[in-house]
Design a protein around this motif. Sequence first.
Motif, PDB file in Angstrom:
ATOM      1  N   ASN A 113       0.839  -0.930  -0.078  1.00 32.00           N
ATOM      2  CA  ASN A 113      -0.297   0.406   0.276  1.00 32.00           C
ATOM      3  C   ASN A 113       0.692   1.227  -0.076  1.00 32.00           C
ATOM      4  O   ASN A 113       1.245   1.710  -1.108  1.00 32.00           O
ATOM      5  CB  ASN A 113      -0.909   0.377   0.930  1.00 32.00           C
ATOM      6  CG  ASN A 113      -1.861  -1.232   1.402  1.00 32.00           C
ATOM      7  OD1 ASN A 113      -2.929  -1.386   0.568  1.00 32.00           O
ATOM      8  ND2 ASN A 113      -1.259  -2.433   2.429  1.00 32.00           N
ATOM      9  N   SER A 114       1.369   1.313   0.821  1.00 28.16           N
ATOM     10  CA  SER A 114       2.456   2.565   0.945  1.00 28.16           C
ATOM     11  C   SER A 114       3.366   2.506   0.446  1.00 28.16           C
ATOM     12  O   SER A 114       4.360   1.203   0.520  1.00 28.16           O
ATOM     13  CB  SER A 114       2.633   3.130   3.028  1.00 28.16           C
ATOM     14  OG  SER A 114       3.317   2.501   3.624  1.00 28.16           O
ATOM     15  N   GLY A 115       4.584   3.878   0.192  1.00 30.39           N
ATOM     16  CA  GLY A 115       5.683   3.495  -0.124  1.00 30.39           C
ATOM     17  C   GLY A 115       6.561   2.925   0.824  1.00 30.39           C
ATOM     18  O   GLY A 115       7.697   2.016   0.705  1.00 30.39           O
ATOM     19  N   ALA A 118       6.807  -0.883   0.463  1.00 32.20           N
ATOM     20  CA  ALA A 118       7.117  -1.367  -0.130  1.00 32.20           C
ATOM     21  C   ALA A 118       8.863  -1.360   0.048  1.00 32.20           C
ATOM     22  O   ALA A 118       9.464  -2.450  -0.380  1.00 32.20           O
ATOM     23  CB  ALA A 118       6.528  -1.052  -1.877  1.00 32.20           C
ATOM     24  N   ILE A 237       9.710   5.503  -5.896  1.00 29.90           N
ATOM     25  CA  ILE A 237       8.651   5.903  -5.656  1.00 29.90           C
ATOM     26  C   ILE A 237       8.196   6.947  -5.828  1.00 29.90           C
ATOM     27  O   ILE A 237       6.942   7.525  -6.166  1.00 29.90           O
ATOM     28  CB  ILE A 237       8.262   5.974  -3.964  1.00 29.90           C
ATOM     29  CG1 ILE A 237       8.131   4.240  -3.565  1.00 29.90           C
ATOM     30  CG2 ILE A 237       7.366   6.011  -3.156  1.00 29.90           C
ATOM     31  CD1 ILE A 237       8.983   3.831  -2.539  1.00 29.90           C
ATOM     32  N   GLY A 263       5.438   3.530  -6.154  1.00 31.90           N
ATOM     33  CA  GLY A 263       4.752   4.085  -4.865  1.00 31.90           C
ATOM     34  C   GLY A 263       3.338   4.968  -5.686  1.00 31.90           C
ATOM     35  O   GLY A 263       3.470   5.491  -6.452  1.00 31.90           O
ATOM     36  N   LYS A 264       3.309   5.946  -4.184  1.00 28.20           N
ATOM     37  CA  LYS A 264       2.693   7.185  -5.248  1.00 28.20           C
ATOM     38  C   LYS A 264       1.872   7.193  -6.139  1.00 28.20           C
ATOM     39  O   LYS A 264       1.072   7.232  -6.075  1.00 28.20           O
ATOM     40  CB  LYS A 264       3.656   8.646  -4.773  1.00 28.20           C
ATOM     41  CG  LYS A 264       4.713   8.413  -3.858  1.00 28.20           C
ATOM     42  CD  LYS A 264       5.515   9.749  -3.248  1.00 28.20           C
ATOM     43  CE  LYS A 264       5.413  10.422  -2.121  1.00 28.20           C
ATOM     44  NZ  LYS A 264       6.871  10.301  -1.843  1.00 28.20           N
ATOM     45  N   PRO A 272      -3.359   4.647  -1.898  1.00 25.29           N
ATOM     46  CA  PRO A 272      -2.000   4.014  -1.717  1.00 25.29           C
ATOM     47  C   PRO A 272      -2.144   2.398  -2.599  1.00 25.29           C
ATOM     48  O   PRO A 272      -2.898   1.709  -2.406  1.00 25.29           O
ATOM     49  CB  PRO A 272      -2.040   4.290  -0.090  1.00 25.29           C
ATOM     50  CG  PRO A 272      -3.346   3.827   0.058  1.00 25.29           C
ATOM     51  CD  PRO A 272      -4.677   4.244  -0.787  1.00 25.29           C
ATOM     52  N   SER A 274       1.116   0.200  -4.172  1.00 29.58           N
ATOM     53  CA  SER A 274       2.457   0.234  -4.241  1.00 29.58           C
ATOM     54  C   SER A 274       3.138  -1.004  -4.380  1.00 29.58           C
ATOM     55  O   SER A 274       2.546  -2.024  -4.557  1.00 29.58           O
ATOM     56  CB  SER A 274       3.600   0.521  -2.125  1.00 29.58           C
ATOM     57  OG  SER A 274       3.299  -0.533  -1.948  1.00 29.58           O
TER      58      SER A 274
END
Length: 409
Positions: A113-115, A118, A237, A263-264, A272, A274
């Motif tokens: 999900n979030s950077g 990852a 990301i 990500g991002k 979200p 990633s």
Amino acid sequence: MITTATPDSKTPTQEYIEFSEKYGTPNYHPLPVVVSEAKGVWVKDPEGCKYLDMLSSYSALNHGHRHPEIIKALVDQAKKVTLVSRAFHNDQLGLFLKELSELTGFPRALPMNSGAEAVETAVKTARKWGCLKKGLPQEKAEIIVAANNFHGRTVTIVSFSSDEQYRKDFGPFTPGFKIVPFGDAEALKAAITTSTVAFLVEPIQAEAGILIPPPGYLQKVREICTQNNVLLMLDEIQTGMGRTGKMFAFEHEGIRPDVLILGKALGGGAMPVSAACASDEILGVYKPGDHGSTFGGNPLACAVARAAIRVLKSENLVERSAQMGEYLMGRLRSLKSGYVKEIRGRGLLVGIELHPAAGGARRFCEDLMRRGMLCKETHEHVIRLAPPLVITEKEIDWAFSRLKKVLGT
Ligand SMILES: *Cc1c(COP(=O)(O)O)cnc(C)c1O
């Protein structure tokens, strides 16, 4: 563009800021602007004032705010199924992974999900790969990183930050990391030992102030990693998905990493999303139960990410980024300012470094906000400009006229 108010009648903006300061946690220092609506490159506050978004949520909004095709994918998917966990399959995950593989050229990916998740995934992958493929004993794997890096905020990630503030009071830290200067391939070579499993680096250090390494750095790093059987893990990301005028920043030097961290903007500014992308050999080290995420690969996120990938291609946003970036840099180079020390950029990732005597970038960002343009200081002396890739020349001119008023001498 702050609306004035009498002491007993607060504007909605003042009230929302007061609530978030009163009930939130003071771990951010945002500009005093509240965004309540957004479309494309423009955002609006509750009083109806318009601002040009020149930050794009740190490159999470490469497609602009609420891109119609991405929002349609979000809404359509929300009406079908949003979450099943990885206990079951869903009909979006496989398609997303296939389309991501076609985009990156890596046969496999592990969705998160979030950077930061990852990056954690890449770290765990490299360690496991070291044990299984290099035959390292347990708990001996070493990962080399670059000074001034930014890879996220978890305890493990701040363990290898060289920024005092990111670490202070948060220890004890995760061992197994070594820091070398950014842009110095010889230092990497010298730091590698038989325990080294990976070199984790950003192709351009965005959070550190848009620091571009010397030409040939990534090529040399690639060679050194290959010669020593060390994984090159690029954190793209922020630089990936078209931001620097190529789909991925590694293309500027014609190399490929072993692990690509995204990500991002992969989440189209809406979810979200990633992923860590790599080969069969590398991601094949996992077996069921080794690693995971409840929300990672959920159908809503996958449907949105698929639309984000589609839009990047169908609207030629990578080329736009290169063209508009060149246009913006051209305008900025014409700026006569006693405050500006250096202007650096690649594609639409641009940093304006100010002389220390200018007193910090913050006050310029506040001034720009009052003139209807949103951007943010990065560290103390750099103004970061990273507008959505859908920005037009006319909008860049509009932004430049503000910059000229604020920075011009
Ligand atoms: C933003 C960012 C991260 C962290 O991503 P989060 O989604 O905030 O966890 C990691 N690396 C780079 C280069 C980033 O720009």
